[in-house]
Write an enzyme that holds these catalytic residues in place. Structure first.
Site, PDB file in Angstrom:
ATOM      1  CB  SER A 118      -0.923   0.020   1.225  1.00 10.79           C
ATOM      2  OG  SER A 118      -0.143   0.011   2.420  1.00 10.79           O
ATOM      3  CD  GLU A 151      -4.332   2.547  -5.147  1.00 15.28           C
ATOM      4  OE1 GLU A 151      -4.499   3.785  -5.123  1.00 15.28           O
ATOM      5  OE2 GLU A 151      -3.609   1.945  -4.322  1.00 15.28           O
ATOM      6  CG  ASN A 189      -3.030   4.836   1.049  1.00 13.82           C
ATOM      7  OD1 ASN A 189      -4.040   4.993   1.732  1.00 13.82           O
ATOM      8  ND2 ASN A 189      -2.373   3.691   1.021  1.00 13.82           N
TER       9      ASN A 189
END
Length: 507
Positions: A118, A151, A189
């Site tokens: 991430s 993603e 993010n």
């Protein structure tokens, strides 16, 4: 289409990815260095699927077939026949690099390696591999089966064909693939940095309390959770670490600067729900909210004057004031007795008062970004008479709508947060990380925002958003944190919708 998928890491993410693809018809093998973790993950998935059968969402035959497609891998070597391997192990660069180097020695030359990282660089993970062109990011969100977004991250050397195959797999499983280059925070993010960081800045300046900020953002723009509720849910240690990571990777761009308050609270162990106390207290896992303040009734003996000529706003304010037994003056200038309501965009009340030449002792700011049917926000300034503040608070809540009063700030709470979200979304578009459509879709799906960054801009008017950013930047001495994105400024200047993509190049 990938037919044999190996997943390394049987935690929440790994087991979710396994269930997603097994349910979509792919054969999946799940490996973990701890054999008991594999058993626990498969049992967890079985129980979830059995609940779907009980609710009529899945047939018994489909359950049996899906379970048959999820198998344990007792050794890494058991994954040698897979054409896609997805790692979901600890978020540590060296650990991921070592794993991929080991996997390269086991798998076929055309097999793909995907990382569920991430926050780490896909390019750096791939740099340890002999064939970095077959490494890509495949970042899911928790819970994997419900969060319909992944993603798909291009490393600097990722083969475009690998991206195409991962996109096809994601769509086959019912997920929206957001293709993004390998930039800090990828897309989601990255876009999510404005919400929490700006809320912490507001708190650190003593403008409002965490509960006030959360209430304003739930009732105004319509966020499901306020930023401080969200910090407590995810754990401030996790959220602050992501903030620091993105800030560091962007070489300390002020837009991403975390708050010292968060670092102190992490050091104190005030992490949120999991520790029993964060920005809120928790008992048996339940949040304890303080009741909203109640005030003694006051006599309203002043008329009011509003600086805005907007007919709709004047109608709402006038109606509420009449219920309070107060008058809204119609003159271009306030009378000598009137309580003055000003409606700044990006300015603090003090600057607006000086610019308009109004009497500071009886002037208070009124936020036009709030949903006036749910919550109204007033902003005091240091020279305001407290007795007149009390009259304004009572009069503007005469119809039962709660009234929040905060301290002087450029842009109130709602304006600051929304403008910061929009500005960051525009920067993401400027950098070519994703298209406007992809930015908004990814943010609404993964973060649960009521609108995407560019959708917020269209809702509130891009001209007003730009004015707020320019006002904030001026108030803070041209602090780079609030510099408007050129992408936003150009579209405002040209009258273009922010949701529209750039004109295609003739090349």
């Amino acid at each position: 289409m990938f037919s044999r998928i190996g997943i390394i890491g049987a935690g929440a993410m790994g087991r979710g990815i396994a269930q997603l693809f097994a349910s979509a018809g792919q054969q999946v093998w799940l490996y973990d260095s701890r054999p008991e973790a594999i058993e626990q993950a498969l049992q967890f998935n079985r129980q979830l699927l059995e609940r779907s059968v009980a609710k009529g969402r899945l047939s018994s035959a489909e359950l049996a077939a899906t379970l048959e497609r999820m198998q344990p891998a007792h050794e890494l070597a058991d994954l040698s026949g897979c054409d896609l391997l997805i790692e979901a192990i600890v978020e540590n660069l060296e650990a991921k690099q070592s794993l991929f180097v080991e996997l390269e020695g086991l798998i076929a030359s055309d097999a793909v390696l995907a990382t569920n990282t991430s926050s780490l660089s896909v390019t750096r993970i791939a740099s340890a591999c002999a064939h970095p062109e077959r490494v890509a990011g495949f970042h899911f969100f928790n819970p994997v089966t419900l969060m319909k977004l992944v993603e798909v991250v291009r490393g600097e050397r990722t083969d475009p064909a690998v991206i195409e195959r991962l996109v096809q797999l994601a769509e086959h499983a019912g997920h929206f693939p957001a293709i993004t280059p390998d930039t800090p925070g990828f897309l989601v993010n990255h876009a999510g940095r404005a919400y929490g960081t700006e809320a912490q800045r507001i708190l650190s300046e003593g403008i409002a309390t965490p509960e006030q900020i959360d209430r304003i953002l739930r009732d105004g723009p319509g966020f499901r959770m306020g930023p401080f509720e969200l910090f407590d849910l995810t754990g401030l240690d996790i959220s602050h670490a992501v903030m620091e990571s993105v800030h560091d990777q962007f070489y300390y761009d002020p837009r991403y600067t975390p708050s010292y308050l968060a670092a102190q609270r992490v050091a104190a162990g005030l992490l949120g729900r999991k520790t029993g106390q964060g920005f809120y207290r928790y008992e048996d896992g339940q949040q304890i909210r303080s009741p909203e303040s109640r005030f003694e009734p006051v006599t309203i003996d002043r008329p009011f004057w509003l600086d805005s000529l907007d007919s709709a706003l004047r109608a709402v304010v006038g109606s509420v004031l009449r219920q309070a037994g107060a008058e809204l003056e119609e003159g271009a200038e306030p009378s000598q007795k009137a309580i003055c309501l000003i409606t700044p965009l990006g300015e603090d009340a003090s600057n607006c008062i000086e610019r308009l030449g109004l009497p500071a002792v009886r002037t208070i700011a009124f936020d036009t970004f709030s949903d006036l049917d749910k919550r109204r926000v007033l902003m005091r300034q240091p020279a305001l008479d407290p007795a007149l503040e009390a009259q304004a608070r009572q009069a503007l809540g005469a119809d039962g709508v709660p009234v929040e009063v905060i301290n002087d700030s450029p842009g109130f709470v709602c304006q600051r947060i929304v403008a910061s979200i929009v500005n960051l979304g525009c920067e993401i578009a400027q950098k070519g990380i994703a298209s406007p459509e992809t930015i908004d879709r990814a943010v609404t799906v993964a973060l649960g925002y009521p609108k995407g960054p560019l959708g917020f801009a269209e809702h509130y008017n891009p001209v007003r958003i730009l004015a707020i950013l320019e006002g904030m930047q001026t108030c803070y001495g041209h602090e780079p944190r609030y510099r408007p994105s050129p992408w936003l400024r150009r579209r405002v200047q040209l009258g273009l919708a922010l949701t529209a993509p750039d004109a295609p190049s003739p090349m």
